[in-house]
Design an enzyme around this catalytic site. Structure first.
Site, PDB file in Angstrom:
ATOM      1  N   THR A 224       5.063  -3.557 -14.055  1.00 39.38           N
ATOM      2  CA  THR A 224       3.801  -3.975 -14.676  1.00 39.38           C
ATOM      3  C   THR A 224       3.878  -5.357 -15.306  1.00 39.38           C
ATOM      4  O   THR A 224       4.945  -5.805 -15.748  1.00 39.38           O
ATOM      5  CB  THR A 224       3.384  -2.982 -15.786  1.00 39.38           C
ATOM      6  N   ARG A 225       2.722  -6.018 -15.353  1.00 37.94           N
ATOM      7  CA  ARG A 225       2.517  -7.264 -16.102  1.00 37.94           C
ATOM      8  C   ARG A 225       1.136  -7.184 -16.742  1.00 37.94           C
ATOM      9  O   ARG A 225       0.243  -6.499 -16.236  1.00 37.94           O
ATOM     10  CB  ARG A 225       2.521  -8.495 -15.181  1.00 37.94           C
TER      11      ARG A 225
ATOM     12  N   LYS B 170       0.276 -13.336 -13.584  1.00 34.50           N
ATOM     13  CA  LYS B 170      -1.160 -13.052 -13.438  1.00 34.50           C
ATOM     14  C   LYS B 170      -1.915 -14.155 -12.709  1.00 34.50           C
ATOM     15  O   LYS B 170      -2.974 -13.941 -12.153  1.00 34.50           O
ATOM     16  CB  LYS B 170      -1.791 -12.791 -14.819  1.00 34.50           C
TER      17      LYS B 170
ATOM     18  N   CYS C  56      15.098  -9.532 -17.225  1.00 34.77           N
ATOM     19  CA  CYS C  56      14.208 -10.398 -16.470  1.00 34.77           C
ATOM     20  C   CYS C  56      14.576 -11.818 -16.890  1.00 34.77           C
ATOM     21  O   CYS C  56      15.248 -11.993 -17.913  1.00 34.77           O
ATOM     22  CB  CYS C  56      12.761 -10.074 -16.840  1.00 34.77           C
TER      23      CYS C  56
ATOM     24  N   LYS D 197       6.464  -0.058 -23.113  1.00 36.83           N
ATOM     25  CA  LYS D 197       7.164  -1.343 -22.966  1.00 36.83           C
ATOM     26  C   LYS D 197       6.724  -2.253 -24.104  1.00 36.83           C
ATOM     27  O   LYS D 197       5.539  -2.557 -24.246  1.00 36.83           O
ATOM     28  CB  LYS D 197       6.759  -1.939 -21.616  1.00 36.83           C
TER      29      LYS D 197
ATOM     30  N   HIS E 275       8.796 -12.292 -26.605  1.00 33.36           N
ATOM     31  CA  HIS E 275       8.408 -13.237 -25.561  1.00 33.36           C
ATOM     32  C   HIS E 275       9.347 -14.448 -25.477  1.00 33.36           C
ATOM     33  O   HIS E 275       8.926 -15.567 -25.240  1.00 33.36           O
ATOM     34  CB  HIS E 275       6.963 -13.693 -25.809  1.00 33.36           C
TER      35      HIS E 275
ATOM     36  N   HIS F  60      10.060  -8.989 -10.574  1.00 35.25           N
ATOM     37  CA  HIS F  60      10.266  -7.559 -10.373  1.00 35.25           C
ATOM     38  C   HIS F  60       9.702  -6.759 -11.555  1.00 35.25           C
ATOM     39  O   HIS F  60       9.179  -7.325 -12.510  1.00 35.25           O
ATOM     40  CB  HIS F  60      11.753  -7.252 -10.187  1.00 35.25           C
TER      41      HIS F  60
END
Length: 387
Positions: free
Chosen positions: A50-51, A349, A316, A269, A273, A47
């Site tokens: 953007t990525r 991606k 997430c 954003k 990571h 969800h």
């Protein structure tokens, strides 16, 4: 019980499962896509708006797969008639003499990825409002950009349905019985398929229990942080600000990445990571904010145009393997059960190419890439039978 037998059942309608189902239906396979939550939802890993899309990788095999992934995203855009990608470039900063940055640089050059190397003295004229840390090098992958994630997921699911595919959401799988035909039971029905693909993100091991397999997957909750621009537009897509990755800001720390302000105007954003381990069904019980502390220090030091307190924090989940490489393989005991898992926070991606590879495995075809980096047997000591 439904007497209908599907060619393939796919469990999990995130980007990987939806892309797999799309490829199968396009190949004239009668395909059922099952999803435990009502769509759309924000409970998993696909969800958000953007990525980052990039070819910037240290490993050759990822770059090779990304070449085709870009082509497949472009094809999906044409088929869906929707813009799914915006080119922004990706700025990568990292210790100039560090192993990771040097390897990255070498791989980019070897694959002739269009790259601009920025010298320290010219950095600020190219990238205003970012402080490059002492000893850091910088490069820009000019082909990188932003994927519109929510939009992409909806587009792939719509295309899947247009090829005759069936989506059943709000159907949680409660049992899987392997066999020449795999039987899948949900809260609402029983379905049979000649093959089964499991792309269930954080719930992969829960489902694999029914097949006598457990993989060394760790589920972590990621705090997705948005930071307010002191002057709106400073870091915006409109100002041609790129996505960025800061490699290992400190010894032992994970990368920090950011995307230009876009989905929430005036908010950028910037995320860490990695996160803290969580139970996927109780994600929000995990309240650790250690990653946010790291980000506050980073924003204060390196992004002076942002207010150094997150304005919005979303959640997430990543499902992480020990080596951060994916799992793309057939089940070691049941050849008609295919597993796509452990995308470790960098899989979105690759969605269209992963979907193609998992569909090839489900069809018993030779996959178009060498899948040895993604095989289950690499975990010999970890993967264990749970029967």
């Amino acid at each position: 019980m439904s007497s209908e037998v599907f060619d393939c059942i796919v469990i999990g309608a995130g980007i990987q499962g939806s892309c797999t189902a799309y490829h199968l239906a396009k190949n004239k396979q009668k395909t059922l896509l099952l999803e435990q939550f009502v769509l759309p939802h924000s409970r998993g890993s696909s969800h958000g708006q953007t990525r980052v899309i990039r070819k910037t990788y240290e490993e050759d095999f990822y770059i090779q797969m990304m070449h085709e992934s870009y082509e497949l995203w472009a094809q999906l855009e044409r088929e869906a008639g929707v813009e799914l990608y915006r080119r922004t470039g990706l700025l990568v900063m990292g210790p100039e003499n560090g192993k990771g940055f040097s390897r990255l640089k070498a791989t980019m050059q070897r694959h002739k990825i269009p790259t601009v190397f920025l010298e320290k003295q010219e950095f600020s004229q190219h990238i205003p409002n970012v402080n490059l840390a002492d000893g850091n090098g910088a490069l820009i992958d000019t082909t990188a950009g932003v994927l519109y994630a929510d939009r992409a997921l909806r587009a792939v699911q719509r295309l899947f349905q247009s090829f005759g595919g069936v989506i059943k959401d709000g159907e949680k799988v409660i049992d899987i019985r392997p066999g020449a035909e795999v039987t899948v039971t949900t809260g609402s029905g029983v379905y049979s398929g000649r093959s089964l693909v499991i792309t269930a993100g954080p719930w992969a091991n829960t489902l694999l229990t029914h097949t006598g397999l457990q993989l060394p997957l760790k589920v972590v909750k990621i705090n997705v942080c948005y930071w307010k621009e002191k002057i709106p537009g400073t870091y915006s897509v409109g100002q041609s600000f790129p996505c960025f990755i800061e490699m290992e800001p400190k010894e032992g720390e994970y990368d920090i990445y950011g995307l230009p302000s876009n989905e929430y105007p005036g908010l950028m954003k910037v995320c860490y990571h990695m996160g803290s381990e969580t139970e996927p069904d109780e994600r929000d019980k995990q309240t650790d904010r250690g990653d946010i502390d790291i980000l506050v220090r980073y924003v204060t030091r390196c992004l002076p145009g942002l207010v150094p307190v997150p304005a919005v924090v979303e959640s997430c989940m990543y499902t992480v393997t020990p080596d951060h490489n994916f799992v793309l393989d057939s089940h070691p005991t049941y050849g008609n059960i295919i597993i796509g898992a452990g995308f470790s926070g960098h899989g979105f991606k690759f969605g269209p190419i992963i979907g193609k590879l998992l569909s090839q495995l489900a069809l018993g075809q030779v996959p178009s890439y060498d899948l040895s980096p993604f095989r289950i047997q690499r975990f010999q000591s970890h993967a264990r039978s749970s029967l």
